[in-house]
Design an enzyme around this catalytic site. Structure first.
Site, PDB file in Angstrom:
ATOM      1  N   LYS A 100       0.845  -1.197   0.000  1.00 24.39           N
ATOM      2  CA  LYS A 100       0.000   0.000   0.000  1.00 24.39           C
ATOM      3  C   LYS A 100       0.876   1.241   0.000  1.00 24.39           C
ATOM      4  O   LYS A 100       0.670   2.179  -0.770  1.00 24.39           O
ATOM      5  CB  LYS A 100      -0.883   0.021   1.249  1.00 24.39           C
ATOM      6  N   LYS A 139      18.584  -3.578  15.564  1.00 18.96           N
ATOM      7  CA  LYS A 139      18.595  -4.968  16.015  1.00 18.96           C
ATOM      8  C   LYS A 139      19.515  -5.778  15.091  1.00 18.96           C
ATOM      9  O   LYS A 139      19.474  -5.588  13.871  1.00 18.96           O
ATOM     10  CB  LYS A 139      17.159  -5.513  15.931  1.00 18.96           C
ATOM     11  N   LYS A 177      19.906 -10.705  10.077  1.00 15.79           N
ATOM     12  CA  LYS A 177      20.456 -11.044   8.764  1.00 15.79           C
ATOM     13  C   LYS A 177      19.861 -10.156   7.672  1.00 15.79           C
ATOM     14  O   LYS A 177      20.448 -10.002   6.622  1.00 15.79           O
ATOM     15  CB  LYS A 177      20.225 -12.512   8.456  1.00 15.79           C
TER      16      LYS A 177
HETATM   17  P1  ADP Z   1      16.962 -12.584  11.996  1.00 15.85           P
HETATM   18  O1  ADP Z   1      16.394 -11.379  12.708  1.00 15.85           O
HETATM   19  O2  ADP Z   1      18.431 -12.467  11.790  1.00 15.85           O
HETATM   20  O3  ADP Z   1      16.186 -12.857  10.729  1.00 15.85           O
HETATM   21  P2  ADP Z   1      15.526 -14.826  13.046  1.00 15.85           P
HETATM   22  O4  ADP Z   1      14.248 -14.052  12.983  1.00 15.85           O
HETATM   23  O5  ADP Z   1      15.707 -15.967  12.082  1.00 15.85           O
HETATM   24  O6  ADP Z   1      16.757 -13.828  12.958  1.00 15.85           O
HETATM   25  O7  ADP Z   1      15.678 -15.355  14.519  1.00 15.85           O
HETATM   26  C1  ADP Z   1      16.078 -16.643  14.897  1.00 15.85           C
HETATM   27  C2  ADP Z   1      16.114 -16.659  16.403  1.00 15.85           C
HETATM   28  O8  ADP Z   1      17.164 -15.790  16.894  1.00 15.85           O
HETATM   29  C3  ADP Z   1      14.816 -16.157  17.051  1.00 15.85           C
HETATM   30  O9  ADP Z   1      14.538 -16.957  18.191  1.00 15.85           O
HETATM   31  C4  ADP Z   1      15.138 -14.728  17.474  1.00 15.85           C
HETATM   32  O10 ADP Z   1      14.404 -14.348  18.619  1.00 15.85           O
HETATM   33  C5  ADP Z   1      16.645 -14.791  17.768  1.00 15.85           C
HETATM   34  N1  ADP Z   1      17.269 -13.500  17.416  1.00 15.85           N
HETATM   35  C6  ADP Z   1      17.432 -12.997  16.179  1.00 15.85           C
HETATM   36  N2  ADP Z   1      18.045 -11.801  16.198  1.00 15.85           N
HETATM   37  C7  ADP Z   1      18.277 -11.524  17.503  1.00 15.85           C
HETATM   38  C8  ADP Z   1      18.869 -10.420  18.192  1.00 15.85           C
HETATM   39  N3  ADP Z   1      19.370  -9.396  17.546  1.00 15.85           N
HETATM   40  N4  ADP Z   1      18.916 -10.472  19.537  1.00 15.85           N
HETATM   41  C9  ADP Z   1      18.423 -11.533  20.202  1.00 15.85           C
HETATM   42  N5  ADP Z   1      17.857 -12.585  19.622  1.00 15.85           N
HETATM   43  C10 ADP Z   1      17.761 -12.602  18.290  1.00 15.85           C
END
Ligand code: ADP
Ligand code: TRP
Length: 331
Positions: free
Chosen positions: A117, A199, A202
């Protein structure tokens, strides 16, 4: 008995945030008194990863991150989602129980619609695959197929757990009690910041890699964003990216020492060297395990295959039960 289950999507290289936020707390949670199921959600990754070689590489990386961090595959069912065909079979069956409106409300789908949107697309569904839309349903099947009771996840996944309970409840009501209503176990792990202060993720190209070389690790720590203050100038540790990253893994005593060093005007280069050295101490054993095992694809494949077989001893009978209840199968 508690049956703990969680999945990891191989959609990027494992990083420090994943280790602090997911890998370490999950390993700490495992004990003799519960069964644990931990899997690599490669079917989920297909939503974003379209390069076949990349998907294989990332699946391998994620498997290695867990094994190198100390996961014992004899004590935990550690498997690959795509090795358990009952999950995708259940997904069709439960899609016929799940109202479309439930999936319409999923955060990820709504975010994709909002993005369309905002960018002024005429068709607000453009580029949104059916896989993205039904993601929460497949996730429900990951959980319900081995009939888990407890699911450790980050806060962002809470809605998916509510949907899973909703779907399980609907099925049980319509056909008979089969599924546990699984509980989300939301940890209070800190969010690890990335080298740019957002944060660590990836998706942002701001990670500190978990399985990279020592040189890569040093490079990423040296790239942590700081300000132009000179050595000798007093530095504020509150809201400082370097300090925040350090606080994700350093103990209380080291943190206090670092606070004093900031107040005494430590230079950014020296502070980064301390952060690098301590981080390297934490990561070096994981990296060593990774270096030892990464080439042995047969070992990793055997671990996943063997565990997959064991998991199917649970998922096959469950699916048989489901099918007999719904009226699918031989006369
Ligand atoms: P990304 O944000 O890199 O795509 P994912 O969403 O695949 O990571 O997260 C995989 C796991 O790692 C989840 O349980 C998420 O809570 C944890 N995680 C990802 N990034 C962080 C972060 N910056 N700090 C703490 N935990 C994280
Ligand atoms: N959706 C989860 C994430 O993005 C990964 C996942 C897939 C999962 N299936 C799961 C987590 C089942 C817990 C249970 O982090």
């Amino acid at each position: 008995m508690k049956r703990i289950l969680t999945g990891i999507t191989p959609s990027g290289y494992p990083h420090l945030g994943n280790y602090i936020g997911a890998i370490k707390p999950s390993l700490d949670l495992l004990d003799e008194k519960c069964e644990s199921f931990l899997f690599i959600a490669d079917h989920h990754a297909l939503i974003k990863v379209w390069d076949p070689a990349k998907l294989k590489e990332l699946t391998h990386q994620v498997a290695m991150a867990w094994l190198a961090s100390g996961l014992d595959p004899r004590k935990t069912f550690f498997y690959r989602q795509s090795d358990i065909p009952e999950i995708t079979e259940l997904a069709w069956i439960l899609s016929c129980v799940t109202e479309k409106g439930l999936l319409n409300r999923a955060h990820a789908y709504k975010a994709a619609i909002d993005a369309n949107k905002e960018s002024g697309k005429k068709d607000i569904e453009e580029g949104i695959s059916t896989g993205l839309f039904t993601y929460p349903l497949l996730m429900a099947c990951d959980i319900l197929c081995p009939n888990a009771t407890h699911v450790p996840v980050g806060k962002d996944q809470q809605q998916h757990l509510e949907m899973t309970r909703d779907i399980a409840h609907k099925f049980n009501n319509r056909y008979g009690e089969v599924f546990n209503l699984p509980e989300a176990v939301i940890g209070d792990e800190k969010t690890v910041l990335g080298i740019d202060g957002r944060k660590m993720s990836k998706s942002y190209n701001n990670i500190i890699p978990l399985l990279g070389s020592e040189k890569d690790l040093k490079k990423s720590v040296m790239k942590i964003v700081t300000n132009s203050q000179e050595p000798g100038e007093k530095k504020e540790w509150k809201d400082n990216i370097l300090f925040s990253i350090y606080s994700a893994f350093a103990n209380e005593a080291s943190l206090n020492e670092m606070k004093h060093k900031f107040e005494d005007g430590i230079g950014w280069g020296d502070a980064k060297t301390i952060v690098f050295q301590e981080l390297n101490e934490l990561i070096a054993p994981i990296r060593e395990n990774f270096e030892k095992q990464k080439g042995d694809l047969n070992y990793i494949e055997d671990v996943l295959q063997e565990n997959g077989k064991k998991v199917r001893e649970t998922t096959k009978p469950l699916l048989e039960k489901v099918k007999s209840l719904i009226g699918i199968g031989s006369f």
